[in-house]
Write an enzyme that holds these catalytic residues in place. Structure first.
Site, PDB file in Angstrom:
ATOM      1  N   ASP A   1       0.861  -1.178   0.000  1.00  7.62           N
ATOM      2  CA  ASP A   1       0.000   0.000   0.000  1.00  7.62           C
ATOM      3  C   ASP A   1       0.899   1.230   0.000  1.00  7.62           C
ATOM      4  O   ASP A   1       2.135   1.109   0.027  1.00  7.62           O
ATOM      5  CB  ASP A   1      -0.920  -0.040   1.227  1.00  7.62           C
ATOM      6  CG  ASP A   1      -2.219   0.730   1.020  1.00  7.62           C
ATOM      7  OD1 ASP A   1      -2.320   1.477   0.029  1.00  7.62           O
ATOM      8  OD2 ASP A   1      -3.136   0.583   1.854  1.00  7.62           O
TER       9      ASP A   1
ATOM     10  N   GLU B   1      -0.047   4.550   1.847  1.00 11.65           N
ATOM     11  CA  GLU B   1      -0.201   5.501   2.957  1.00 11.65           C
ATOM     12  C   GLU B   1       0.784   5.260   4.095  1.00 11.65           C
ATOM     13  O   GLU B   1       1.097   6.171   4.863  1.00 11.65           O
ATOM     14  CB  GLU B   1      -1.629   5.462   3.509  1.00 11.65           C
ATOM     15  CG  GLU B   1      -2.676   6.101   2.611  1.00 11.65           C
ATOM     16  CD  GLU B   1      -3.299   5.103   1.649  1.00 11.65           C
ATOM     17  OE1 GLU B   1      -4.252   5.469   0.933  1.00 11.65           O
ATOM     18  OE2 GLU B   1      -2.825   3.941   1.614  1.00 11.65           O
TER      19      GLU B   1
ATOM     20  N   HIS C   1      -2.792  -0.327  -3.735  1.00 10.98           N
ATOM     21  CA  HIS C   1      -3.332   0.998  -3.416  1.00 10.98           C
ATOM     22  C   HIS C   1      -4.144   1.578  -4.559  1.00 10.98           C
ATOM     23  O   HIS C   1      -3.681   1.627  -5.711  1.00 10.98           O
ATOM     24  CB  HIS C   1      -2.214   1.978  -3.079  1.00 10.98           C
ATOM     25  CG  HIS C   1      -2.696   3.393  -2.958  1.00 10.98           C
ATOM     26  ND1 HIS C   1      -3.447   3.834  -1.889  1.00 10.98           N
ATOM     27  CD2 HIS C   1      -2.586   4.455  -3.807  1.00 10.98           C
ATOM     28  CE1 HIS C   1      -3.756   5.099  -2.067  1.00 10.98           C
ATOM     29  NE2 HIS C   1      -3.250   5.511  -3.219  1.00 10.98           N
TER      30      HIS C   1
ATOM     31  N   HIS D   1      -1.461   1.099   6.720  1.00 19.34           N
ATOM     32  CA  HIS D   1      -1.878   2.210   7.580  1.00 19.34           C
ATOM     33  C   HIS D   1      -2.864   1.718   8.627  1.00 19.34           C
ATOM     34  O   HIS D   1      -3.408   0.611   8.528  1.00 19.34           O
ATOM     35  CB  HIS D   1      -2.546   3.298   6.730  1.00 19.34           C
ATOM     36  CG  HIS D   1      -3.622   2.739   5.834  1.00 19.34           C
ATOM     37  ND1 HIS D   1      -4.890   2.452   6.292  1.00 19.34           N
ATOM     38  CD2 HIS D   1      -3.588   2.374   4.531  1.00 19.34           C
ATOM     39  CE1 HIS D   1      -5.601   1.938   5.299  1.00 19.34           C
ATOM     40  NE2 HIS D   1      -4.837   1.875   4.218  1.00 19.34           N
TER      41      HIS D   1
ATOM     42  N   HIS E   1      -7.636   4.873   7.391  1.00 18.59           N
ATOM     43  CA  HIS E   1      -8.930   4.558   6.788  1.00 18.59           C
ATOM     44  C   HIS E   1      -9.050   3.043   6.683  1.00 18.59           C
ATOM     45  O   HIS E   1      -8.092   2.321   6.968  1.00 18.59           O
ATOM     46  CB  HIS E   1      -9.077   5.200   5.393  1.00 18.59           C
ATOM     47  CG  HIS E   1      -8.110   4.685   4.379  1.00 18.59           C
ATOM     48  ND1 HIS E   1      -6.806   5.134   4.298  1.00 18.59           N
ATOM     49  CD2 HIS E   1      -8.236   3.756   3.407  1.00 18.59           C
ATOM     50  CE1 HIS E   1      -6.181   4.503   3.321  1.00 18.59           C
ATOM     51  NE2 HIS E   1      -7.027   3.646   2.759  1.00 18.59           N
TER      52      HIS E   1
ATOM     53  N   GLU F   1      -7.492  -3.002   7.505  1.00 17.64           N
ATOM     54  CA  GLU F   1      -7.013  -3.743   6.348  1.00 17.64           C
ATOM     55  C   GLU F   1      -5.976  -4.789   6.717  1.00 17.64           C
ATOM     56  O   GLU F   1      -5.988  -5.904   6.170  1.00 17.64           O
ATOM     57  CB  GLU F   1      -6.454  -2.763   5.315  1.00 17.64           C
ATOM     58  CG  GLU F   1      -7.517  -1.848   4.732  1.00 17.64           C
ATOM     59  CD  GLU F   1      -6.942  -0.734   3.863  1.00 17.64           C
ATOM     60  OE1 GLU F   1      -5.790  -0.877   3.401  1.00 17.64           O
ATOM     61  OE2 GLU F   1      -7.642   0.271   3.652  1.00 17.64           O
TER      62      GLU F   1
END
Length: 275
Positions: free
Chosen positions: A8, A10, A60, A104, A115, A134
């Site tokens: 990802d 972030e 992502h 994240h 998020h 996640e």
């Protein structure tokens, strides 16, 4: 040794704002390079530990972020969106271990750019009554295939959440959250050394005896809370989806794979109200 990497953006060091995570953002190209370089550091560590087959899944947004021409030539890359298993596309029983890089913290927690999957739609996801993000949900899907997630990288808030979920998983903290859009970042060259060393260390250990796959056996109750009631109502076209509050639904899946796919499908329906 066959290794799976889900990447990802972030949770990459130096990434702290939305303009770095979207294709139209003025700082996006720089963030893509930082992401690619962190993934390469993990690949180097995996190869040093004896990995001979490495699959990277760009996880992502549009899922075309990693710059393939700059990716380590010994790794293969899954690029592109609309994947059946999303952030864990390509994973199956043949892998020895999985790693979640640049991840994240979950939504409504104080991590950098926190998020859960789609922040403008999803407020919260629960599996069997527990709030997960996640990293946890993707670890559970890996566990279904008998694959342990052995390392996760991102900020300190993510590290705390991973440790609470499974304290045996190695975490690499590449930045410290000061707020949702501010972080104390480790310089990339040092981050690369940290990731390479941590990867080599965990894969050179008897990790299979230490880190068991994260599993949920049997039926799974999925709850999703959306940002508004209209989003929740849009998911009711799917048989079995039950509205339990104005903006919250419940679905009883036969296993974690069905719950994982349903979460993605219901998110798509909810997001249709944004158009």
């Amino acid at each position: 040794m066959k290794i799976y990497i889900s990447a990802d953006i972030e949770g990459i060091s130096g990434v702290v704002k939305g303009s770095q995570t979207t294709e139209t953002g003025h700082d996006y190209e720089r963030a893509r390079r930082l992401m690619t370089e962190e993934v390469n550091a993990v690949i180097r560590g995996a190869k040093a530990a004896g990995a001979c087959d490495i699959l990277v899944n760009d996880s992502h947004g549009p899922m075309t972020n990693i710059i393939i021409e700059d990716l380590d030539e010994d790794a293969r890359l899954i690029s592109g969106n609309k994947k059946l298993y999303g952030m864990m596309e390509g994973l199956d029983e043949s892998f020895d271990a999985a790693m979640l890089i640049g991840y994240h913290a979950r939504h409504n927690t104080p991590g950098v750019l926190s998020h859960t999957y789609y922040g403008i739609v999803i407020s919260e996801v629960k599996i069997n009554g527990k709030v997960f993000g996640e990293s946890e949900l993707n670890s559970l899907l890996a566990g279904y295939f008998g694959v342990p997630v052995v390392m996760v990288s991102g900020d300190n808030v993510l590290s705390e959440q991973v440790n609470a979920f499974n304290e045996k998983i190695e975490t690499v903290v590449v930045k410290k959250a000061h707020s949702r859009y501010t972080a104390e970042c480790v310089q990339p060259k040092k981050v690369h050394k940290m990731l390479e060393e941590a990867t080599k260390k965990v894969l050179s250990s008897n990790y299979k005896d230490i880190i068991e796959p994260c599993k949920i056996e049997g039926p799974v109750e999925l709850e999703m809370t959306f940002l508004n009631s209209g989003m929740a109502e849009a998911t009711l076209f799917i048989p079995g989806v039950e509205l339990i509050e104005a903006n919250k639904i419940r679905y009883k899946a036969k296993d974690i794979v069905e719950a994982y796919k349903m979460r993605a499908g219901l998110t798509t329906l909810a997001a249709s109200t944004l158009k």
